[in-house]
Design an enzyme around this catalytic site. Structure first.
Site, PDB file in Angstrom:
ATOM      1  N   ASP A 248      50.742  36.518  42.149  1.00  0.00           N
ATOM      2  CA  ASP A 248      50.058  37.922  42.510  1.00  0.00           C
ATOM      3  C   ASP A 248      49.807  37.780  43.868  1.00  0.00           C
ATOM      4  OD1 ASP A 248      49.798  38.592  39.761  1.00  0.00           O
ATOM      5  OD2 ASP A 248      47.892  38.137  39.535  1.00  0.00           O
ATOM      6  N   LYS A 270      50.702  43.073  42.576  1.00  0.00           N
ATOM      7  CA  LYS A 270      50.104  44.573  41.870  1.00  0.00           C
ATOM      8  C   LYS A 270      48.904  44.875  42.677  1.00  0.00           C
ATOM      9  CE  LYS A 270      50.147  43.055  37.635  1.00  0.00           C
ATOM     10  NZ  LYS A 270      49.817  43.080  36.318  1.00  0.00           N
ATOM     11  N   MET A 383      37.264  45.085  40.782  1.00  0.00           N
ATOM     12  CA  MET A 383      38.133  46.306  41.137  1.00  0.00           C
ATOM     13  C   MET A 383      37.312  47.547  41.497  1.00  0.00           C
ATOM     14  SD  MET A 383      41.306  45.571  38.675  1.00  0.00           S
ATOM     15  CE  MET A 383      40.628  44.927  37.180  1.00  0.00           C
TER      16      MET A 383
HETATM   17  N1  SAH Z   1      41.749  37.559  37.557  1.00  0.00           N
HETATM   18  C1  SAH Z   1      40.970  37.630  38.584  1.00  0.00           C
HETATM   19  C2  SAH Z   1      40.283  39.173  38.713  1.00  0.00           C
HETATM   20  C3  SAH Z   1      41.272  40.187  39.212  1.00  0.00           C
HETATM   21  S1  SAH Z   1      40.872  41.643  39.098  1.00  0.00           S
HETATM   22  C4  SAH Z   1      39.588  36.693  38.560  1.00  0.00           C
HETATM   23  O1  SAH Z   1      39.330  36.145  37.465  1.00  0.00           O
HETATM   24  O2  SAH Z   1      38.748  36.772  39.482  1.00  0.00           O
HETATM   25  C5  SAH Z   1      40.996  41.793  40.879  1.00  0.00           C
HETATM   26  C6  SAH Z   1      39.405  41.965  41.297  1.00  0.00           C
HETATM   27  O3  SAH Z   1      38.973  40.716  41.465  1.00  0.00           O
HETATM   28  C7  SAH Z   1      39.451  42.481  42.789  1.00  0.00           C
HETATM   29  O4  SAH Z   1      39.644  43.878  42.919  1.00  0.00           O
HETATM   30  C8  SAH Z   1      38.169  42.000  43.197  1.00  0.00           C
HETATM   31  O5  SAH Z   1      37.095  42.785  42.581  1.00  0.00           O
HETATM   32  C9  SAH Z   1      38.024  40.720  42.373  1.00  0.00           C
HETATM   33  N2  SAH Z   1      38.445  39.550  43.148  1.00  0.00           N
HETATM   34  C10 SAH Z   1      39.190  38.669  43.192  1.00  0.00           C
HETATM   35  N3  SAH Z   1      39.215  37.841  44.144  1.00  0.00           N
HETATM   36  C11 SAH Z   1      38.218  38.108  45.094  1.00  0.00           C
HETATM   37  C12 SAH Z   1      37.673  37.724  46.083  1.00  0.00           C
HETATM   38  N4  SAH Z   1      38.242  36.533  46.890  1.00  0.00           N
HETATM   39  N5  SAH Z   1      36.456  38.229  46.674  1.00  0.00           N
HETATM   40  C13 SAH Z   1      36.110  39.403  46.217  1.00  0.00           C
HETATM   41  N6  SAH Z   1      36.493  39.764  45.059  1.00  0.00           N
HETATM   42  C14 SAH Z   1      37.603  39.324  44.384  1.00  0.00           C
END
Ligand code: SAH
Length: 489
Positions: A248, A270, A383
């Site tokens: 991703d 995405k 998100m």
């Molecule tokens: N599978 C991922 C989430 C994917 S959805 C997980 O478990 O973390 C994507 C969302 O995750 C982003 O819009 C944000 O809200 C959050 N996110 C992912 N990485 C992040 C980071 N390093 N800092 C802050 N938010 C993060």
């Protein structure tokens, strides 16, 4: 000094260890592991050495060291605190052409004992020629982490099948492919899961399969939030074994750098507003590469099963009979909480955590606001940057107090991390003021009030102080000033 590496068979061969302290005990333990016939020479022994003597596993001589004892031994270890005695033993051993190791004295030693990673029968010995023992130890620790404990069982399994594998794959290249698949594919995976019987059955199947049908597989790997230090050891191994990595956008460059150099990397990002690969196209890519016999890593930000559509991908793989494994990752809520100093639960402030997404719900599925607006509960909103207004309105309308604190974490765990704090009442305003962008995670609830005092990573939170300065169009205090203020409470 350049040493010749050598693995010695000491089983039933006599070895003398002079010294009875903890160092001698460690040497004896390793020698017993190699089934050597050990005699310890020392006036007093550690309790463990005494137990081995009592059990008859080790012979013991109390009296002072005698040169004649060297007559019948293959090796001698001098591990006494007496420098002169150690030197004497080394000299006698040299005269008799017996290899000697003087503990902590590389110059007097004719053999060194390496740092060892033991996956018997696979053994890895590391030496710095006595120059940098700490470095050798560090390398050993790295390898310990990298090499699964099931490798020993894997080596034993392969050893038992050598003749059959040779007969089945007389061609050298085919045989190498077979072994590579055996050592890194599903059979190794079953052993890692502690299922030796299933592994043996799987080998039987691969031995019977036509040689030109290589079996690919997919590992769904959670890459964590960005800091490569938050990868699991298993994720690192999968990255090292990958032929293809479908990742991703969210996966950080630092994480990708840890993957095998010659692995093909395909971004299937995405992200709103950017060109993206559809979920169906991702499924097709997974299938196409796995069917070509490759080891595919599907690398996702955070954890694959938290708002990562990992479930859908597995359903697809299952339907197409592609073998897969899942490696969990540290999800953004857990990582951002840790890196912003916000305990997700706290005895005095929050008894539950709720992971929610503000995005991607179908219109007929409006959130259960009453549930989300409960007190003493931490909301972790994924998100959410574009939806903060709706979130704020919904929560306020359902009774969440406007004074409820929040911490909004942008780029959590990465060097550019920013944390904006405030209250539900000024959430939208604060986020806009600091121009918070994706990826950002919102932590809302009583625990968020702890961020300013518990923060430890990167810049101190951009809270009320900074906001007040900016609002008056005055330059805000520098981060070190803020940090000092926070420390002072
Ligand atoms: N599978 C991922 C989430 C994917 S959805 C997980 O478990 O973390 C994507 C969302 O995750 C982003 O819009 C944000 O809200 C959050 N996110 C992912 N990485 C992040 C980071 N390093 N800092 C802050 N938010 C993060």
């Amino acid at each position: 000094m350049k040493l010749y590496p050598l693995f010695a068979d000491l089983s039933r061969r006599a070895v003398l260890v002079v010294g009875g302290g903890p160092v001698a005990e460690r040497k004896v333990a390793a020698l017993l592991g190699a089934q050597a016939q050990v005699t310890v020479n020392a006036p007093t022994l550690t309790p463990q050495l005494r137990r081995w003597v009592a059990d008859g596993r080790v012979a013991h001589r109390h009296e002072s060291f005698r040169e004649s004892w060297l007559d019948r031994v293959w090796l001698v270890v001098a591990a006494t605190p007496d420098v002169e005695l150690n030197r004497l033993i080394a000299t006698f051993a040299e005269l008799r052409r017996i290899f000697v190791n003087v503990v902590d004295d590389a110059a007097l030693s004719s053999f060194h004992v390496p740092a060892v990673v033991d996956r018997s029968p696979l053994t890895i010995a590391i030496s710095s020629g006595g120059e940098a023992p700490m470095l050798a130890r560090l390398v050993r620790e790295r390898l310990e982490g990298l090499l699964d404990h099931s490798l020993g069982a894997l080596a034993t399994l392969a050893a038992g099948l050598r003749k059959r594998i040779r007969a089945r794959h007389p061609d050298m290249a085919a045989r190498r492919r077979f072994y590579e698949n055996l050592f890194t594919g599903p059979v190794a995976g079953l052993l890692r899961q502690g299922r030796p019987e299933a592994a043996r059955q799987a080998v039987e199947v691969t031995l019977l399969a036509p040689p030109e049908a290589p079996t690919g597989s997919v590992v769904l790997v959670g890459a964590g939030p960005g800091d490569p230090g938050l990868l699991t050891l298993r994720a690192l191994r999968a990255l090292n074994e990958a032929d293809v990595i479908l990742h991703d956008r969210l996966v950080s460059a630092e994480v990708l750098e840890l993957a095998r150099r010659d692995a093909e990397r395909i971004e299937v990002g995405k992200q709103a507003g950017h060109h993206h690969t559809s979920q169906d196209a991702i499924h097709d890519l997974l299938l196409q590469h796995a069917r070509a016999g490759r080891r595919v890593v599907r690398l996702k930000g955070g954890d694959p099963f938290v708002f990562g559509r990992g479930g859908e991908e597995l359903e697809f793989l299952r339907a197409h009979a592609v073998p897969y494994e899942v490696v969990p990752g540290i999800t953004a809520a857990v990582a951002c909480a840790a890196y912003a100093g916000v305990p997700l639960t706290h005895r005095h402030h929050a008894q539950s955590v709720c992971l929610v997404t503000a995005h991607g719900q179908s219109p007929d599925q409006s959130p259960d606001w009453a549930l989300l607006a409960q007190e003493r509960q931490t909301l972790a909103v994924y998100m959410g940057v574009a939806e903060l207004g709706a979130l704020q309105a919904g929560l306020l309308a359902h009774g969440r107090a406007s004074a409820t604190p929040f911490a909004l974490i942008e780029n959590g765990s990465r060097p550019e991390q920013r944390v904006v704090t405030g209250t539900l009442g000024n959430l939208v305003e604060r986020a806009a003021f600091h121009a918070v962008r994706s990826p950002a995670l919102l932590l809302l609830g009583e625990v968020a009030a702890l961020a300013p005092s518990l923060a430890w990573f990167g810049q101190p939170p951009l809270g009320a102080t900074v906001h007040a300065f900016r609002a008056q169009e005055r330059p805000p205090p520098t981060p070190d000033v803020l940090a000092a203020l926070h420390r002072a409470g």
